[in-house]
Write a protein that holds these residues in place. Sequence first.
Motif, PDB file in Angstrom:
ATOM      1  N   ARG A 156      16.431  -8.654  34.771  1.00 50.71           N
ATOM      2  CA  ARG A 156      15.143  -7.697  35.015  1.00 50.71           C
ATOM      3  C   ARG A 156      15.144  -6.172  34.388  1.00 50.71           C
ATOM      4  O   ARG A 156      15.032  -5.337  35.458  1.00 50.71           O
ATOM      5  CB  ARG A 156      15.020  -7.670  36.598  1.00 50.71           C
ATOM      6  N   PRO A 157      15.441  -6.145  33.272  1.00 49.12           N
ATOM      7  CA  PRO A 157      15.321  -4.743  32.751  1.00 49.12           C
ATOM      8  C   PRO A 157      14.082  -4.414  32.648  1.00 49.12           C
ATOM      9  O   PRO A 157      12.952  -5.044  32.767  1.00 49.12           O
ATOM     10  CB  PRO A 157      15.757  -4.983  31.186  1.00 49.12           C
ATOM     11  N   THR A 158      13.767  -2.862  32.734  1.00 51.13           N
ATOM     12  CA  THR A 158      12.571  -2.301  32.880  1.00 51.13           C
ATOM     13  C   THR A 158      11.993  -1.962  31.154  1.00 51.13           C
ATOM     14  O   THR A 158      10.718  -2.097  31.023  1.00 51.13           O
ATOM     15  CB  THR A 158      12.640  -1.023  33.538  1.00 51.13           C
ATOM     16  N   ASP A 159      12.882  -2.079  30.564  1.00 46.86           N
ATOM     17  CA  ASP A 159      12.623  -1.827  28.950  1.00 46.86           C
ATOM     18  C   ASP A 159      13.523  -2.457  28.211  1.00 46.86           C
ATOM     19  O   ASP A 159      14.589  -2.800  28.537  1.00 46.86           O
ATOM     20  CB  ASP A 159      13.003  -0.226  28.421  1.00 46.86           C
ATOM     21  N   PHE A 160      12.942  -3.234  26.899  1.00 46.40           N
ATOM     22  CA  PHE A 160      13.712  -4.013  26.107  1.00 46.40           C
ATOM     23  C   PHE A 160      13.332  -3.817  24.654  1.00 46.40           C
ATOM     24  O   PHE A 160      12.168  -3.758  24.285  1.00 46.40           O
ATOM     25  CB  PHE A 160      13.499  -5.403  26.576  1.00 46.40           C
ATOM     26  N   ILE A 161      14.201  -3.349  23.681  1.00 45.25           N
ATOM     27  CA  ILE A 161      13.853  -3.349  22.380  1.00 45.25           C
ATOM     28  C   ILE A 161      13.996  -4.404  21.784  1.00 45.25           C
ATOM     29  O   ILE A 161      14.710  -5.531  21.655  1.00 45.25           O
ATOM     30  CB  ILE A 161      15.014  -2.416  21.602  1.00 45.25           C
ATOM     31  N   LEU A 162      12.538  -4.731  20.960  1.00 47.67           N
ATOM     32  CA  LEU A 162      12.347  -6.086  20.274  1.00 47.67           C
ATOM     33  C   LEU A 162      12.867  -6.140  18.669  1.00 47.67           C
ATOM     34  O   LEU A 162      13.448  -6.737  18.220  1.00 47.67           O
ATOM     35  CB  LEU A 162      10.792  -6.432  20.192  1.00 47.67           C
ATOM     36  N   ASP A 200      15.142  -0.957  13.710  1.00 48.26           N
ATOM     37  CA  ASP A 200      14.383   0.443  13.624  1.00 48.26           C
ATOM     38  C   ASP A 200      13.952   0.747  14.907  1.00 48.26           C
ATOM     39  O   ASP A 200      13.222   2.136  14.937  1.00 48.26           O
ATOM     40  CB  ASP A 200      13.504   0.283  12.454  1.00 48.26           C
ATOM     41  N   GLY A 201      13.848  -0.104  16.000  1.00 46.19           N
ATOM     42  CA  GLY A 201      13.120   0.485  17.163  1.00 46.19           C
ATOM     43  C   GLY A 201      11.679   0.525  17.291  1.00 46.19           C
ATOM     44  O   GLY A 201      11.089   1.081  18.016  1.00 46.19           O
ATOM     45  N   ASN A 202      10.959  -0.224  16.090  1.00 51.17           N
ATOM     46  CA  ASN A 202       9.549   0.068  16.035  1.00 51.17           C
ATOM     47  C   ASN A 202       8.693  -0.668  16.838  1.00 51.17           C
ATOM     48  O   ASN A 202       7.419  -0.942  16.795  1.00 51.17           O
ATOM     49  CB  ASN A 202       9.243  -0.063  14.613  1.00 51.17           C
ATOM     50  N   SER A 203       9.304  -1.834  17.764  1.00 52.54           N
ATOM     51  CA  SER A 203       8.564  -2.625  18.768  1.00 52.54           C
ATOM     52  C   SER A 203       9.473  -2.593  19.763  1.00 52.54           C
ATOM     53  O   SER A 203      10.727  -3.059  19.792  1.00 52.54           O
ATOM     54  CB  SER A 203       8.480  -3.948  18.034  1.00 52.54           C
ATOM     55  N   ARG A 204       9.005  -2.400  21.116  1.00 52.64           N
ATOM     56  CA  ARG A 204       9.898  -2.505  22.298  1.00 52.64           C
ATOM     57  C   ARG A 204       9.051  -2.654  23.380  1.00 52.64           C
ATOM     58  O   ARG A 204       7.779  -2.342  23.194  1.00 52.64           O
ATOM     59  CB  ARG A 204      10.805  -0.875  22.462  1.00 52.64           C
TER      60      ARG A 204
END
Length: 150
Positions: A53-59, A63-67
């Motif tokens: 149940r994370p509140t944020d997740f890097i896709l 490069d972190g350009n979609s999260r």
Amino acid sequence: MRGSVMGTTVTLAAGALLTAAMTTASASPPTAAARTDAPRPALVDCTWHTNVRPTDFILACGDGNSRLMGLHWKQWSPDAATATGVNMVNDCTPYCAAGHFHGYPVTVRLQDPKPWKKQPGVRHYTLMTLTYARGRPDGFQQVMTYPLWD
């Protein structure tokens, strides 16, 4: 001497009651809930940490350009998980370092849990489906399904 006998009697009685209670508790069969509770799968992130149940997740790990941000989980079960949140995507215009992030409301569905190759005792979701409620990044379909890393 009488006090010593009385103290010994009380101690022995308490020990017998404790032993009886422990024997009864350990001999009891597990409840139905305990027998059916399967371990819940995790979501493995870019740094190989397991999350529930994370509140944020890097896709876009490179490069972190979609999260995914602000995730609110409605379900997290042994079979699937569902959340709503926002997919923040960099438009990379004119190039990614100069681009701007835009938020797109999204429903996230995790499914197909399997043992994790790195830790076979841990089950993790292997598929993620994003459904965009309104608007979506250029080049994206309304429903996008991604395999998750193992």
